[in-house]
Every structure is written in C-alpha cells, then in structure tokens.
Write an enzyme that holds these catalytic residues in place. Structure first.
Site, PDB file in Angstrom:
ATOM      1  N   GLU A  72       0.821  -1.218   0.000  1.00 55.26           N
ATOM      2  CA  GLU A  72       0.000   0.000   0.000  1.00 55.26           C
ATOM      3  C   GLU A  72       0.849   1.261   0.000  1.00 55.26           C
ATOM      4  O   GLU A  72       0.644   2.166  -0.811  1.00 55.26           O
ATOM      5  CB  GLU A  72      -0.940   0.012   1.206  1.00 55.26           C
ATOM      6  CG  GLU A  72      -1.807   1.261   1.251  1.00 55.26           C
ATOM      7  CD  GLU A  72      -2.803   1.267   2.387  1.00 55.26           C
ATOM      8  OE1 GLU A  72      -3.713   2.113   2.344  1.00 55.26           O
ATOM      9  OE2 GLU A  72      -2.682   0.435   3.312  1.00 55.26           O
ATOM     10  N   ASP A  93      -0.600  -5.026   3.324  1.00 47.24           N
ATOM     11  CA  ASP A  93      -1.233  -3.853   3.943  1.00 47.24           C
ATOM     12  C   ASP A  93      -0.648  -3.748   5.347  1.00 47.24           C
ATOM     13  O   ASP A  93      -1.006  -4.539   6.233  1.00 47.24           O
ATOM     14  CB  ASP A  93      -2.751  -4.000   4.001  1.00 47.24           C
ATOM     15  CG  ASP A  93      -3.442  -2.681   4.325  1.00 47.24           C
ATOM     16  OD1 ASP A  93      -2.758  -1.774   4.849  1.00 47.24           O
ATOM     17  OD2 ASP A  93      -4.650  -2.551   4.049  1.00 47.24           O
ATOM     18  N   ILE A  95      -0.876  -1.581   7.857  1.00 48.04           N
ATOM     19  CA  ILE A  95      -1.897  -1.333   8.876  1.00 48.04           C
ATOM     20  C   ILE A  95      -3.218  -1.119   8.147  1.00 48.04           C
ATOM     21  O   ILE A  95      -3.431  -0.075   7.519  1.00 48.04           O
ATOM     22  CB  ILE A  95      -1.584  -0.105   9.756  1.00 48.04           C
ATOM     23  CG1 ILE A  95      -0.251  -0.256  10.470  1.00 48.04           C
ATOM     24  CG2 ILE A  95      -2.707   0.100  10.773  1.00 48.04           C
ATOM     25  CD1 ILE A  95       0.105   0.931  11.369  1.00 48.04           C
ATOM     26  N   ASP A  96      -4.085  -2.091   8.200  1.00 50.53           N
ATOM     27  CA  ASP A  96      -5.425  -1.901   7.656  1.00 50.53           C
ATOM     28  C   ASP A  96      -6.306  -1.425   8.808  1.00 50.53           C
ATOM     29  O   ASP A  96      -6.397  -2.089   9.845  1.00 50.53           O
ATOM     30  CB  ASP A  96      -5.974  -3.188   7.062  1.00 50.53           C
ATOM     31  CG  ASP A  96      -7.269  -2.928   6.308  1.00 50.53           C
ATOM     32  OD1 ASP A  96      -7.299  -1.966   5.525  1.00 50.53           O
ATOM     33  OD2 ASP A  96      -8.243  -3.673   6.510  1.00 50.53           O
ATOM     34  N   THR A  98      -6.020   2.181   9.461  1.00 51.56           N
ATOM     35  CA  THR A  98      -5.128   3.227   9.990  1.00 51.56           C
ATOM     36  C   THR A  98      -5.911   4.286  10.767  1.00 51.56           C
ATOM     37  O   THR A  98      -5.447   4.772  11.804  1.00 51.56           O
ATOM     38  CB  THR A  98      -4.334   3.884   8.846  1.00 51.56           C
ATOM     39  OG1 THR A  98      -3.516   2.888   8.214  1.00 51.56           O
ATOM     40  CG2 THR A  98      -3.432   4.989   9.380  1.00 51.56           C
ATOM     41  N   ASP A 222      -6.141  -4.808   0.524  1.00 55.50           N
ATOM     42  CA  ASP A 222      -7.229  -4.925   1.486  1.00 55.50           C
ATOM     43  C   ASP A 222      -7.869  -6.315   1.468  1.00 55.50           C
ATOM     44  O   ASP A 222      -8.505  -6.721   2.441  1.00 55.50           O
ATOM     45  CB  ASP A 222      -8.322  -3.891   1.195  1.00 55.50           C
ATOM     46  CG  ASP A 222      -7.834  -2.461   1.321  1.00 55.50           C
ATOM     47  OD1 ASP A 222      -7.432  -2.095   2.433  1.00 55.50           O
ATOM     48  OD2 ASP A 222      -7.839  -1.734   0.313  1.00 55.50           O
TER      49      ASP A 222
END
Length: 281
Positions: A72, A93, A95-96, A98, A222
């Site tokens: 990402e 990802d 930190i999905d 955030t 994601d």
C-alpha cells in the site's frame, strides 16, 4: 527462493514477520502519531504504516530475493499500482484500519498474502490489540489462533448480519449506491456492522461472526489475504455484479456461502435499478 513446493518456509517467515509487526502496532497505539492524508481526508497514513511495510519488504527480500511486492505505502509513494504477474508476489497492507489506529480504536491489523500464478497461496491477518491471528494456506483450511474456523451456515439473507462501510459515501462516486444498498440491507437483514478495516472484516465472515461483507473503493492489499481465509473457511468472495473478483480492482461481496452471495447480488441490483428509475422519472 520460495517455490510453490516450498511454501512451508514462506509461511514460517511470514508468520514471524507479522508477529513482529504486531508488536510495532502495540507499541504505537497509545503514542502521538505523525498523521498525514494521502490526498483524501479519510485515507490516512502514519510513520508506523511505512515502518512496518519497509520492514516486511526488507526482510522478505532478503529471504526470497526473486519475489515481487505490492504494498500500500510503496504504491502510494510511487503513484502507481504494480501489475500482478505469475511470479511469487507478496501483497502487503501494513496497517489496515489506519484511522482506527490513529483514534486508538482496537480494530486494526496487518495483512500479508503470498500470491503465485495469480492465485493466493498464503494469507495472514493479525490484530495484535485483540490477539486475533487469522491464517490460511491454499487447500489447508483457515484458522484463528491455530484453531479451525468456518463460515456461518445461514442461507437466507433476511437472517444475516452484514458488514458494510458507510463512510465510503464521503466519495461522491459511491454516495448514491452506498445509501441505497445500505437502506436495502437495513430493511432486509438482521442488521449492519462497520469496523473500518476491510481485511479484518473479511476474517469475521470467515469465522462466522457476520454472514457477509460488502465494500467497494478498496485495493488489492485490502483483500488479498482475506479472500483466501474466507474461501478456506467455506465462504466465497465475488464481484458485486456476481462474477469473478478482480483482485487488482476489487468490488467485493464476501459471504458465508454462494446462496447468501447471490441474494446480495440480486438485492444490490434491485437497489441500484431503483436509483436509475428515480433519476429518469
């Protein structure tokens, strides 16, 4: 080199790195963060996102130098989305969720997937704040903290709990469809839930906590790990129109089974057609 017949090593390395990344999130959750917007006010990034992605890519590159990466923050920095090829590719990802992380809302996770020949072979999603470690390998089942999980056996959407992300209506392109589909879900299901993290919500479908999840306006990172976890738990992930999901431009209906998925396809088509009819009348 991690070939298809040597996925044990790939999984072991991935698990170690994701657990390490989880400690970064734990250490950072209560700190003051350097928060920036990636062009739109709800798409946030922190120094922790970049730190985790850089760490994962550096370590995975050292172990598997021929592998490719789709991350990402790397994509945001380069201003383009890399193509998915047949080569072994890690989709990251860091930190999905955030925004959740910034607000100290404990639904946030790391998502890491390995795709080979354009198919998911490994999927790991970890919420360190809730100690939820979801994992799957192709044809090997899905797990939460090492214990097998399976999707709900509900077959009627009217008996379902469905997750959705209403905040995406902030994007004018999706405003009308979000509200019309949300209204249809309110009228036709047990209820709607919203966590603010696509990857983790996909896992909640896999473990049977919700029957389905619908989201658009997202990216490969994601969905890349969660798709495998759901499928290995007995569920399906398809395109909103009912066809095969394009992982690089995902429009997602994730469901506990094909029956629920198809009912949602039909429900959304009806909701969308009502909008069209109102606009022409």
């Amino acid at each position: 080199m991690c070939e298809v017949n040597n996925l044990d090593e790939c999984y072991k390395v991935a698990e170690e790195l994701v657990l390490y990344a989880g400690k970064i999130i734990e250490d950072g959750i209560d700190t003051k963060k350097n928060v920036k917007s990636k062009g739109i006010d709800w798409d946030l990034v922190t120094e922790y996102d970049r730190k985790i992605e850089n760490k994962l890519i550096k370590q995975l590159s050292a172990r598997f130098p021929s592998h490719k990466f789709i991350g990402e923050e790397t994509a945001a920095k380069e201003g383009r989305l890399p193509q998915l090829t047949d080569d072994p590719t890690w989709i990251i990802d860091p930190i999905d969720g955030t925004t959740n992380f910034v607000h100290r809302f404990p639904q946030t996770c790391i998502s890491l997937a390995l795709w080979v020949n354009k198919e998911a072979e490994i999927g790991i999603i970890y919420n360190p704040l809730m100690r939820q470690f979801f994992s799957a390998r192709k044809h090997c089942g899905a797990f939460l903290n090492g214990k097998p999980i399976k999707t709900s056996d509900v077959r009627d959407v009217s008996q379902s709990l469905v997750a959705m992300e209403p905040w995406i209506a902030k994007n004018p392109e999706y405003l009308t469809s979000i509200y019309s589909r949300m209204h249809a879900l309110i009228q036709g299901t047990h209820g709607i839930r919203s966590l603010g993290t696509a990857a983790l919500t996909l896992c909640y479908v896999a473990m049977g906590a919700v029957e389905a999840y619908h989201i658009e306006s997202i990216d490969a990172w994601d969905v890349a790990a969660g798709k495998l976890i759901i499928e290995e738990a007995g569920g399906v992930v398809i395109d909103t129109a009912g066809g095969e999901l394009d992982i690089m431009t995902p429009r997602v209906i994730a469901a506990c089974n094909q029956q629920i998925a198809q009912q949602l396809v039909d429900l959304f088509k009806e909701a969308d057609s009502e909008i069209v009819n109102k606009n022409f009348n």
